[in-house]
Design a protein around this motif. Structure first.
Motif, PDB file in Angstrom:
ATOM      1  N   VAL A  71       0.821  -1.208   0.000  1.00 41.94           N
ATOM      2  CA  VAL A  71       0.000   0.000   0.000  1.00 41.94           C
ATOM      3  C   VAL A  71       0.856   1.260   0.000  1.00 41.94           C
ATOM      4  N   ASP A  72       1.905   1.294   0.820  1.00 46.46           N
ATOM      5  CA  ASP A  72       2.713   2.504   0.943  1.00 46.46           C
ATOM      6  C   ASP A  72       3.396   2.854  -0.380  1.00 46.46           C
ATOM      7  N   ARG A  73       3.996   1.880  -1.042  1.00 45.95           N
ATOM      8  CA  ARG A  73       4.669   2.157  -2.306  1.00 45.95           C
ATOM      9  C   ARG A  73       3.670   2.526  -3.401  1.00 45.95           C
ATOM     10  N   PHE A  74       2.497   1.900  -3.365  1.00 42.03           N
ATOM     11  CA  PHE A  74       1.466   2.237  -4.342  1.00 42.03           C
ATOM     12  C   PHE A  74       1.040   3.696  -4.194  1.00 42.03           C
ATOM     13  N   ARG A  75       0.811   4.142  -2.972  1.00 37.06           N
ATOM     14  CA  ARG A  75       0.369   5.515  -2.749  1.00 37.06           C
ATOM     15  C   ARG A  75       1.424   6.517  -3.152  1.00 37.06           C
ATOM     16  N   LYS A  76       2.690   6.238  -2.881  1.00 35.32           N
ATOM     17  CA  LYS A  76       3.745   7.185  -3.231  1.00 35.32           C
ATOM     18  C   LYS A  76       3.945   7.267  -4.734  1.00 35.32           C
ATOM     19  N   LEU A  77       3.804   6.159  -5.432  1.00 35.17           N
ATOM     20  CA  LEU A  77       3.883   6.213  -6.893  1.00 35.17           C
ATOM     21  C   LEU A  77       2.693   6.965  -7.468  1.00 35.17           C
ATOM     22  N   ARG A  78       1.537   6.764  -6.886  1.00 34.51           N
ATOM     23  CA  ARG A  78       0.332   7.419  -7.403  1.00 34.51           C
ATOM     24  C   ARG A  78       0.355   8.922  -7.151  1.00 34.51           C
ATOM     25  N   ARG A  79       1.104   9.362  -6.127  1.00 41.46           N
ATOM     26  CA  ARG A  79       1.221  10.792  -5.840  1.00 41.46           C
ATOM     27  C   ARG A  79       2.362  11.454  -6.605  1.00 41.46           C
ATOM     28  N   ALA A  80       2.977  10.755  -7.534  1.00 43.33           N
ATOM     29  CA  ALA A  80       4.058  11.349  -8.321  1.00 43.33           C
ATOM     30  C   ALA A  80       3.519  12.505  -9.161  1.00 43.33           C
ATOM     31  N   ASP A  81       4.367  13.476  -9.390  1.00 47.14           N
ATOM     32  CA  ASP A  81       3.988  14.610 -10.232  1.00 47.14           C
ATOM     33  C   ASP A  81       3.713  14.099 -11.645  1.00 47.14           C
ATOM     34  N   PRO A  82       2.487  14.241 -12.166  1.00 50.61           N
ATOM     35  CA  PRO A  82       2.201  13.657 -13.482  1.00 50.61           C
ATOM     36  C   PRO A  82       2.936  14.336 -14.620  1.00 50.61           C
ATOM     37  N   GLU A  83       3.311  15.608 -14.469  1.00 43.32           N
ATOM     38  CA  GLU A  83       3.992  16.313 -15.551  1.00 43.32           C
ATOM     39  C   GLU A  83       5.499  16.077 -15.515  1.00 43.32           C
ATOM     40  N   LYS A  84       6.113  16.266 -14.349  1.00 42.65           N
ATOM     41  CA  LYS A  84       7.561  16.093 -14.229  1.00 42.65           C
ATOM     42  C   LYS A  84       7.951  14.664 -13.894  1.00 42.65           C
TER      43      LYS A  84
END
Length: 244
Positions: A71-84
């Motif tokens: 769950v933790d790694r999934f959430r951090k990847l999903r919160r990545a900046d979509p543009e940069k």
């Protein structure tokens, strides 16, 4: 694409060859590579990779994809900046694990790949890869402006039977139809959350109306009247003596 509700809080340990085969399935559309050794295919349970009786291919299931992340790694990847593509908040172990799986890559200030163990020396920053975007359901390219709200813009979160809430958009629409938004009035309790994009509405445009000047009265009115009479009077040449 994974669903957070199907993920575990613990990391599922598996042999490296099995993990590589399952991660490679994400790159090629969801089925395990055809050159995967038989012993590796036999070690993957049917609940993780379903066998297509017509083609003989093994297709990765949602349960199998959920075993690749917690769950933790999934959430951090999903919160990545979509543009940069920048990923923030990773620990040392998470950075190494996600780099090993090809879900992120560390780049130094010159844009060259760097080892995650030396990121404190080289100043490398983690970026999400196309494989990482596919895992969490993030679009590979920016959707059309007609299908999304601009990043960091404000919108209205409208729900049936609930008061309207002003939110700030922090992501593109994900493949599951959700958008990450920031709630300024709930900074003490989950200020960021994912909401359906269908519940967002644009802010109404504000029309600026200039107030009409009030009619003058008293001395101001008489002064304006004298000025208007002077401006309407014909021009007369004045001599050196000061008389026309």
């Amino acid at each position: 694409m994974l669903s957070e509700s199907k993920l575990s809080y613990c990391i599922v340990k598996m042999p490296p060859a099995r993990r590589r085969a399952m991660l490679a399935a994400i790159d090629i559309g969801g089925h395990l590579p055809t050159n995967t050794p038989g012993r590796v295919l036999d070690s993957i349970p049917e609940t993780w990779a379903r066998t297509d009786t017509r083609t003989g291919l093994r297709w990765l299931t949602e349960a199998g994809a959920s075993a690749l992340l917690n769950v933790d790694r999934f959430r951090k990847l999903r919160r990545a900046d979509p543009e940069k593509g920048i990923v923030t908040g990773l620990s040392y172990a998470e950075g190494r694990g996600l780099t090993r799986d090809g879900l992120i890559v560390f780049l130094d200030p010159r844009g060259r790949p760097a080892d995650p163990t030396d990121r404190w020396i080289t100043g490398a920053v983690p970026y999400i890869t196309p494989r990482g975007r596919k895992v969490v359901g993030m679009p590979l390219a920016a959707p059309a402006l007609t299908a999304r709200f601009p990043l960091w813009s404000w919108a209205i979160w409208r729900r049936p039977g609930q008061p309207d809430v002003h939110v700030q958009v922090h992501s593109w629409p994900m493949l599951d139809g959700k958008v990450r938004v920031w709630l300024p009035k709930e900074h003490w309790n989950r200020p960021e959350r994912e909401v359906p994009v269908t519940e967002l509405r644009p802010l109404p445009r504000r029309v600026r109306v200039l107030p009409r000047p009030a009619p003058a009265s008293g001395p101001v009115r008489s002064a304006r009247a004298r000025l208007a009479r002077i401006q309407r009077a014909p021009f007369r040449r004045v001599g050196r003596s000061g008389h026309p």
